[in-house]
Each structure stands twice: as C-alpha cells, then as structure tokens.
Scaffold this active site. Structure first.
Site, short mmCIF file in Angstrom:
data_model
loop_
_atom_site.label_atom_id
_atom_site.label_comp_id
_atom_site.label_asym_id
_atom_site.label_seq_id
_atom_site.Cartn_x
_atom_site.Cartn_y
_atom_site.Cartn_z
N HIS A 147 -9.40 0.64 5.09
CA HIS A 147 -8.06 0.82 5.67
C HIS A 147 -8.17 1.74 6.89
O HIS A 147 -9.00 2.66 6.91
CB HIS A 147 -7.11 1.40 4.63
CG HIS A 147 -5.70 1.45 5.13
ND1 HIS A 147 -5.23 2.48 5.91
CD2 HIS A 147 -4.66 0.57 5.01
CE1 HIS A 147 -3.96 2.24 6.24
NE2 HIS A 147 -3.60 1.09 5.70
N ASN A 202 0.85 -1.19 0.00
CA ASN A 202 0.00 0.00 0.00
C ASN A 202 0.89 1.23 0.00
O ASN A 202 1.51 1.55 1.00
CB ASN A 202 -0.89 -0.04 1.26
CG ASN A 202 -1.70 1.22 1.44
OD1 ASN A 202 -1.83 2.03 0.51
ND2 ASN A 202 -2.27 1.40 2.63
N SER A 237 3.71 -2.30 10.38
CA SER A 237 5.17 -2.23 10.52
C SER A 237 5.87 -3.55 10.19
O SER A 237 6.84 -3.92 10.85
CB SER A 237 5.55 -1.73 11.92
OG SER A 237 5.04 -0.42 12.12
N GLU A 273 -6.64 4.23 7.91
CA GLU A 273 -6.59 5.68 7.67
C GLU A 273 -7.90 6.19 7.10
O GLU A 273 -8.29 7.34 7.32
CB GLU A 273 -5.39 6.01 6.76
CG GLU A 273 -4.08 5.88 7.54
CD GLU A 273 -2.94 5.23 6.80
OE1 GLU A 273 -2.92 5.27 5.56
OE2 GLU A 273 -2.06 4.65 7.46
N LYS A 276 0.00 4.25 -0.17
CA LYS A 276 -0.68 5.40 0.46
C LYS A 276 -0.52 6.65 -0.44
O LYS A 276 -0.47 6.52 -1.65
CB LYS A 276 -0.14 5.65 1.87
CG LYS A 276 -0.12 4.37 2.71
CD LYS A 276 0.09 4.64 4.16
CE LYS A 276 0.32 3.33 4.89
NZ LYS A 276 0.15 3.44 6.32
N GLY A 329 2.55 2.12 10.68
CA GLY A 329 3.44 3.25 10.48
C GLY A 329 4.15 3.71 11.75
O GLY A 329 4.73 4.79 11.78
N GLU A 338 -5.03 -5.32 10.81
CA GLU A 338 -4.00 -4.29 10.96
C GLU A 338 -4.28 -3.50 12.24
O GLU A 338 -5.08 -2.55 12.22
CB GLU A 338 -4.03 -3.34 9.77
CG GLU A 338 -3.83 -4.02 8.44
CD GLU A 338 -3.37 -3.01 7.39
OE1 GLU A 338 -2.21 -3.07 7.01
OE2 GLU A 338 -4.17 -2.15 7.02
C1 PEP Z 1 -0.63 -0.15 6.00
O1 PEP Z 1 -0.66 0.98 5.56
O2 PEP Z 1 -1.54 -0.94 5.70
C2 PEP Z 1 0.49 -0.55 6.86
C3 PEP Z 1 0.47 -1.72 7.42
O3 PEP Z 1 1.51 0.37 7.04
P1 PEP Z 1 2.96 0.08 7.69
O4 PEP Z 1 3.48 -1.20 7.10
O5 PEP Z 1 3.77 1.26 7.33
O6 PEP Z 1 2.76 -0.05 9.16
#
Ligand code: PEP
Length: 259
Positions: free
Chosen positions: A99, A11, A217, A101, A13, A177, A171
């Site tokens: 997601h 992703n 992460s 966000e 973003k 992040g 997630e």
């Molecule tokens: C995501 O945006 O779905 C995500 C898991 O981000 P990150 O790997 O940066 O934590």
C-alpha cells in the site's frame, strides 16, 4: 474472454476502535446482505481482526476479512511483526501488499513488497498488490515507467498459476485521501497498460482474468463512472470505507459492471 468478478475492498487504515470497528462491521454486513455479484472485503487494524471475523462468521456474511500488512517470516525474533500463520489463525483471507502508505511513509521497497506478496500466496491467501505513482512522478511524465516497475518488481517470481491469487490495485498516490480522483479516462488508460504488461509478462489468459481495481478518493458518487471502464474491476477504498452506507453504495456500483 474470462469474466472478472468485481472486487471492492475497504481499507480502514489506522482508524476505528474496539467499539466502532464492531459497529462498522455490523453495519457493512447489513448493508451488503442483499448485494451479490461483487466480492467484498474489509481490512481492519490488526487488533480488531478477530472480533470482526467473529461478527462476519456469526452473521454468515460473504464479506471477506483482509489484513493491511503482514511479515513474511513464519516466526521468531521480529518484534512488532505479524506472521501469515497468525493472520490465518484470525481468519484472514487476503492481505494488502505495498500500500502506498507502507511504501512512502514506512519505507517498504519493491523487493520487500515482492517477498511479502510471495509469502501471502504461499500461505494460500489472496495478495492485493498496490502500485501507483506520486504526484512528482506523474508531473515529470513518469507515470507509466513507475507503475510498470512496481508491477514487474511486485510480481517477480510469481507464476501465471499463482496469479489466480493476486488482485492488482492501481492507486495513484496523489489521489489517496486527497479528494482528488483520477478521471475515468486517465485511470482506464493506466489499467489498460497494466493489463497489456500482464499479457507480456504472462499471457493473454492471465491478463484477462486478473482483476485490476482502482483506488484513490473513490466515493459512491464517482464509483460508477470509474467501474464502468472496461479495465477497472472494482476499487480499494480508504476514507469512504469508514461509512457503511457509502461503502455499500460503492460495492453496488461495482455490481452493475461485470467485465
Ligand atoms: C486507500 O487507502 O487505499 C485509499 C484509496 O484511500 P482513499 O479512498 O481515502 O483515497
């Protein structure tokens, strides 16, 4: 038991530009050229979908093209939104729904996320339904109820057959992040409960064949220990997906762990 092919999605973003999205695509394609046994996808920003698709197609890559969001209405006065027909026109094969966000920054509700998930499936695409608890919810002991509510709500009115076109991404919001990753034990515990809930909502066969991937992460250095867990079928990757060698390392870690 059905064998679940691992899935790893990148992703991007709201990152990259016209040049760097093309460069990253070429690097991902080259890095994954010889990697088999894992389904992979990239989710670039809307403006770059078509260019990324052209590179993937011209290079005969198996990497799939995903979109980070969609709007469920087919057309009309919805300024700023992007329909599923438009995404299909750009070669999109999968779409992220809910997601964190979009839930917590943009304010999407469970109901809207369900509407979008159903629209993605109805359009013949794969929906990657994202769920996960915030830090407050986790610290107040609400991890399981939150994930159960989001799973049930996100999948409302979606049949067992249609579940063939759904991937669940667990997630935890506090891990996205932040550099903090759920321990393999914690993540496996949540995934196992989600699979059990799928068995209750549908049946054992649907629960067995639905891929539940982890996001938060994930890096090449911690992917293998996560993907080794019996109910973790790959990952949804944010930051580490912006570096082709890192993303490729994560994809390779998933290959070794067929379920
Ligand atoms: C995501 O945006 O779905 C995500 C898991 O981000 P990150 O790997 O940066 O934590």
């Amino acid at each position: 038991m059905t064998e679940r092919k691992p899935f790893v999605g990148g992703n991007w973003k709201m990152n990259t530009n016209r040049t760097t999205s093309a460069d990253l695509t070429r690097q991902v394609v080259d890095a994954l050229n010889t990697v088999h046994g894992v389904e992979t996808a990239v989710f670039p920003p809307f403006p770059y979908l078509l260019a990324v698709r052209t590179i993937l197609r011209d290079r005969g890559s198996a990497v799939k093209l995903g979109a980070q969001d969609c709007y469920h209405k087919p057309d009309g006065a919805f300024t700023g939104e992007v329909s599923l027909d438009m995404l299909k026109d750009c070669g999109v094969q999968m779409v992220l729904c809910g997601h964190s966000e979009r839930r917590h920054v943009i304010g999407e509700t469970d109901e809207l996320i369900n509407t979008k998930t159903r629209a993605v499936i109805d359009a013949g695409l794969t929906a990657v339904l994202c769920i996960g608890e915030t830090l407050d919810q986790r610290e107040s002991g609400h991890t399981d109820p939150v994930n159960q509510r989001q799973l049930r709500a996100g999948l409302a009115e979606i049949s067992g057959d249609a579940m063939a076109n759904v991937i669940i991404a667990y997630e935890p919001v506090w891990a996205i992040g932040t550099g903090k990753t759920a321990t393999p034990e914690d993540a496996q515990g949540v995934h196992a409960k989600l699979r059990k809930l799928l068995a209750q909502m549908y049946n054992n066969e649907v629960a067995d064949r639905t891929r539940i991937v982890y996001g938060g992460s994930v890096k090449a250095s911690n992917a293998e220990e996560l993907f080794r867990c019996p109910d973790i079928d790959g990952g949804l990757i944010g930051g580490a997906a912006l570096k082709a060698p890192e993303f490729a390392g994560i994809c390779k870690a998933a290959v070794k762990q067929p379920k």
